[in-house]
Design a protein around this motif. Structure first.
Motif, PDB file in Angstrom:
ATOM      1  N   THR A   1      45.720  52.659  40.531  1.00 16.39           N
ATOM      2  CA  THR A   1      45.162  52.814  39.189  1.00 16.39           C
ATOM      3  C   THR A   1      44.736  51.506  38.529  1.00 16.39           C
ATOM      4  OG1 THR A   1      47.452  52.823  38.386  1.00 16.39           O
ATOM      5  CG2 THR A   1      46.386  54.956  38.666  1.00 16.39           C
ATOM      6  N   GLU A   2      44.943  50.372  39.186  1.00 15.57           N
ATOM      7  CA  GLU A   2      44.578  49.103  38.545  1.00 15.57           C
ATOM      8  C   GLU A   2      43.070  48.857  38.626  1.00 15.57           C
ATOM      9  OE1 GLU A   2      43.599  45.944  39.842  1.00 15.57           O
ATOM     10  OE2 GLU A   2      43.490  46.492  41.949  1.00 15.57           O
ATOM     11  N   GLU A   3      42.547  48.195  37.596  1.00 16.69           N
ATOM     12  CA  GLU A   3      41.108  47.892  37.528  1.00 16.69           C
ATOM     13  C   GLU A   3      40.831  46.402  37.563  1.00 16.69           C
ATOM     14  OE1 GLU A   3      38.851  50.048  34.515  1.00 16.69           O
ATOM     15  OE2 GLU A   3      40.564  51.387  34.214  1.00 16.69           O
ATOM     16  N   LEU A   4      41.874  45.614  37.358  1.00 16.69           N
ATOM     17  CA  LEU A   4      41.686  44.168  37.231  1.00 16.69           C
ATOM     18  C   LEU A   4      41.012  43.553  38.449  1.00 16.69           C
ATOM     19  CD1 LEU A   4      42.160  41.559  35.635  1.00 16.69           C
ATOM     20  CD2 LEU A   4      44.460  41.457  36.625  1.00 16.69           C
ATOM     21  N   SER A   5      41.520  43.875  39.646  1.00 12.56           N
ATOM     22  CA  SER A   5      40.991  43.233  40.854  1.00 12.56           C
ATOM     23  C   SER A   5      39.567  43.687  41.195  1.00 12.56           C
ATOM     24  CB  SER A   5      41.915  43.481  42.044  1.00 12.56           C
ATOM     25  OG  SER A   5      41.905  44.845  42.407  1.00 12.56           O
ATOM     26  N   GLU A   6      39.105  44.745  40.537  1.00 16.43           N
ATOM     27  CA  GLU A   6      37.747  45.230  40.775  1.00 16.43           C
ATOM     28  C   GLU A   6      36.732  44.606  39.829  1.00 16.43           C
ATOM     29  OE1 GLU A   6      36.970  47.153  43.384  1.00 16.43           O
ATOM     30  OE2 GLU A   6      39.092  46.900  43.884  1.00 16.43           O
ATOM     31  N   SER A   7      37.216  43.849  38.848  1.00 12.51           N
ATOM     32  CA  SER A   7      36.308  43.244  37.868  1.00 12.51           C
ATOM     33  C   SER A   7      35.552  42.077  38.481  1.00 12.51           C
ATOM     34  CB  SER A   7      37.088  42.767  36.639  1.00 12.51           C
ATOM     35  OG  SER A   7      37.929  41.678  36.981  1.00 12.51           O
ATOM     36  N   SER A   8      34.363  41.839  37.976  1.00 16.16           N
ATOM     37  CA  SER A   8      33.526  40.757  38.505  1.00 16.16           C
ATOM     38  C   SER A   8      34.151  39.390  38.229  1.00 16.16           C
ATOM     39  CB  SER A   8      32.122  40.815  37.890  1.00 16.16           C
ATOM     40  OG  SER A   8      32.184  40.764  36.471  1.00 16.16           O
ATOM     41  N   ALA A   9      34.809  39.242  37.073  1.00 13.17           N
ATOM     42  CA  ALA A   9      35.437  37.955  36.728  1.00 13.17           C
ATOM     43  C   ALA A   9      36.589  37.641  37.681  1.00 13.17           C
ATOM     44  CB  ALA A   9      35.943  37.993  35.284  1.00 13.17           C
ATOM     45  N   TYR A  10      37.387  38.650  38.016  1.00 14.18           N
ATOM     46  CA  TYR A  10      38.495  38.465  38.956  1.00 14.18           C
ATOM     47  C   TYR A  10      37.947  38.027  40.311  1.00 14.18           C
ATOM     48  CZ  TYR A  10      42.588  39.729  41.842  1.00 14.18           C
ATOM     49  OH  TYR A  10      43.637  39.719  42.732  1.00 14.18           O
ATOM     50  N   LYS A  11      36.922  38.712  40.773  1.00 15.96           N
ATOM     51  CA  LYS A  11      36.354  38.398  42.086  1.00 15.96           C
ATOM     52  C   LYS A  11      35.740  37.005  42.117  1.00 15.96           C
ATOM     53  CE  LYS A  11      35.425  43.222  43.293  1.00 15.96           C
ATOM     54  NZ  LYS A  11      34.399  44.270  43.474  1.00 15.96           N
ATOM     55  N   GLU A  12      35.212  36.566  40.987  1.00 10.98           N
ATOM     56  CA  GLU A  12      34.564  35.259  40.940  1.00 10.98           C
ATOM     57  C   GLU A  12      35.566  34.105  40.789  1.00 10.98           C
ATOM     58  OE1 GLU A  12      31.194  32.784  38.353  1.00 10.98           O
ATOM     59  OE2 GLU A  12      31.606  34.897  37.884  1.00 10.98           O
ATOM     60  N   TYR A  13      36.580  34.314  39.963  1.00 11.70           N
ATOM     61  CA  TYR A  13      37.458  33.195  39.599  1.00 11.70           C
ATOM     62  C   TYR A  13      38.849  33.199  40.232  1.00 11.70           C
ATOM     63  CZ  TYR A  13      33.995  32.285  35.950  1.00 11.70           C
ATOM     64  OH  TYR A  13      32.831  32.013  35.271  1.00 11.70           O
ATOM     65  N   TYR A  14      39.309  34.329  40.772  1.00  8.96           N
ATOM     66  CA  TYR A  14      40.653  34.383  41.347  1.00  8.96           C
ATOM     67  C   TYR A  14      40.863  33.217  42.332  1.00  8.96           C
ATOM     68  CZ  TYR A  14      44.733  36.016  43.908  1.00  8.96           C
ATOM     69  OH  TYR A  14      45.968  36.096  44.485  1.00  8.96           O
ATOM     70  N   PRO A  15      41.991  32.496  42.251  1.00 13.15           N
ATOM     71  CA  PRO A  15      43.198  32.724  41.440  1.00 13.15           C
ATOM     72  C   PRO A  15      43.243  31.929  40.138  1.00 13.15           C
ATOM     73  CG  PRO A  15      43.678  31.088  43.091  1.00 13.15           C
ATOM     74  CD  PRO A  15      42.209  31.422  43.239  1.00 13.15           C
TER      75      PRO A  15
ATOM     76  N   HIS B   1      43.323  32.459  37.038  1.00  9.62           N
ATOM     77  CA  HIS B   1      43.518  33.590  36.130  1.00  9.62           C
ATOM     78  C   HIS B   1      43.174  33.265  34.681  1.00  9.62           C
ATOM     79  CE1 HIS B   1      45.579  35.093  39.603  1.00  9.62           C
ATOM     80  NE2 HIS B   1      46.586  34.249  39.462  1.00  9.62           N
ATOM     81  N   HIS B   2      43.290  32.019  34.299  1.00  7.01           N
ATOM     82  CA  HIS B   2      42.996  31.622  32.921  1.00  7.01           C
ATOM     83  C   HIS B   2      41.573  32.026  32.521  1.00  7.01           C
ATOM     84  CE1 HIS B   2      43.202  29.173  29.277  1.00  7.01           C
ATOM     85  NE2 HIS B   2      42.025  28.695  29.585  1.00  7.01           N
ATOM     86  N   GLN B   3      40.673  32.053  33.492  1.00  7.60           N
ATOM     87  CA  GLN B   3      39.274  32.380  33.220  1.00  7.60           C
ATOM     88  C   GLN B   3      39.088  33.829  32.757  1.00  7.60           C
ATOM     89  OE1 GLN B   3      36.769  30.301  33.238  1.00  7.60           O
ATOM     90  NE2 GLN B   3      37.667  28.517  34.247  1.00  7.60           N
ATOM     91  N   TYR B   4      40.026  34.690  33.098  1.00  3.34           N
ATOM     92  CA  TYR B   4      39.867  36.107  32.717  1.00  3.34           C
ATOM     93  C   TYR B   4      41.142  36.654  32.070  1.00  3.34           C
ATOM     94  CZ  TYR B   4      41.723  36.358  37.519  1.00  3.34           C
ATOM     95  OH  TYR B   4      42.452  36.163  38.673  1.00  3.34           O
TER      96      TYR B   4
END
Length: 251
Positions: A38-52, A54-57
């Protein structure tokens, strides 16, 4: 998923990416290390671009907490916005039968949550274990120590704030996370903290772990919101401690 302006989560903007690792992990992974359905965080474009980084998102991290704490249908009606953090926190407290005043600050309510966990654990200790804990805490007259007396000591530590309060929060949360997520806090690896964490590393640590291993966290939302709220509590304590340390250094 959209972030709802929330004064009780704004401090996350000041938290370093490395210190957000544990919170992000608990939002995106279950105890088996599998991705949450049910999580949506890892599917976000910001997560995919900046991980790890995390401060960026951080707003998406906050939004994930708000949405997990909300009713899915109601979230859709609000355009993807969840509920404010305080409502998520008090819902968790109600679930865990924590006594709190709804008009109190979230910091105080989080402290009540942690104290409830500590109280439940202390009540499970034998008299000899209580004496060992009192001795390790440096108490001189520990032969007649009672659970109520020890609870009073820890309450005083929380009320005093500062490093000791942060330390106590870390210890409690570290054991809880080992029980419900299968891994402790990365924050707890700090050498300055681990030297004194050993005071509670015996019976009370086992009791906290045992209690939480036995707790049936009914419902998928609670499996996220309970550890998430507890993670936010420890990050807030770190933030407040660091802020006070900065004020002293610039004073």
């Amino acid at each position: 998923m959209a972030y709802r302006c929330d004064t009780d989560l704004e401090f996350l903007a000041e938290i370093k990416s490395e210190d957000l690792n544990d919170l992000v992990y608990c939002l995106t992974h279950d105890k088996d290390g599998e991705k949450r359905f049910t999580e949506e965080l890892s599917e976000s474009s910001a997560y995919k671009e900046y991980y790890p980084d995390h401060h960026q998102y951080w707003k998406l991290i906050a939004a994930e907490i708000q949405c997990f704490g909300a009713n899915t249908f109601a979230t859709l009606l609000r355009g993807g916005e969840g509920i404010l953090y305080k409502e998520v926190l008090t819902d968790v407290c109600d679930k865990l039968k924590v006594n709190y005043n709804n008009s109190s600050s979230v910091e105080k309510i989080e402290t009540h949550l942690l104290m409830k966990i500590l109280e439940d654990s202390i009540e499970k200790l034998s008299h000899s274990e209580l004496q060992d804990l009192a001795r390790n805490l440096g108490l001189k007259n520990f032969s007649g120590i009672t659970p109520e007396a020890l609870v009073g000591i820890f309450q005083a530590v929380f009320r005093a704030g500062g490093f000791k309060s942060y330390q106590l929060t870390l210890i409690i949360v570290n054991y809880i996370m080992k029980a419900i997520l299968g891994r402790g806090l990365s924050l707890a690896g700090n050498a300055a903290l681990t030297r004194t964490m050993s005071v509670l590393a015996g019976p009370i640590g086992w009791t906290i772990t045992g209690l939480w291993t036995a707790i049936d966290i009914a419902g998928p939302a609670y499996r996220v919101t309970i550890p998430a709220v507890i993670h936010v509590a420890v990050l807030r304590q770190k933030y407040l401690y660091d802020e006070k340390a900065r004020d002293v250094s610039f004073g």
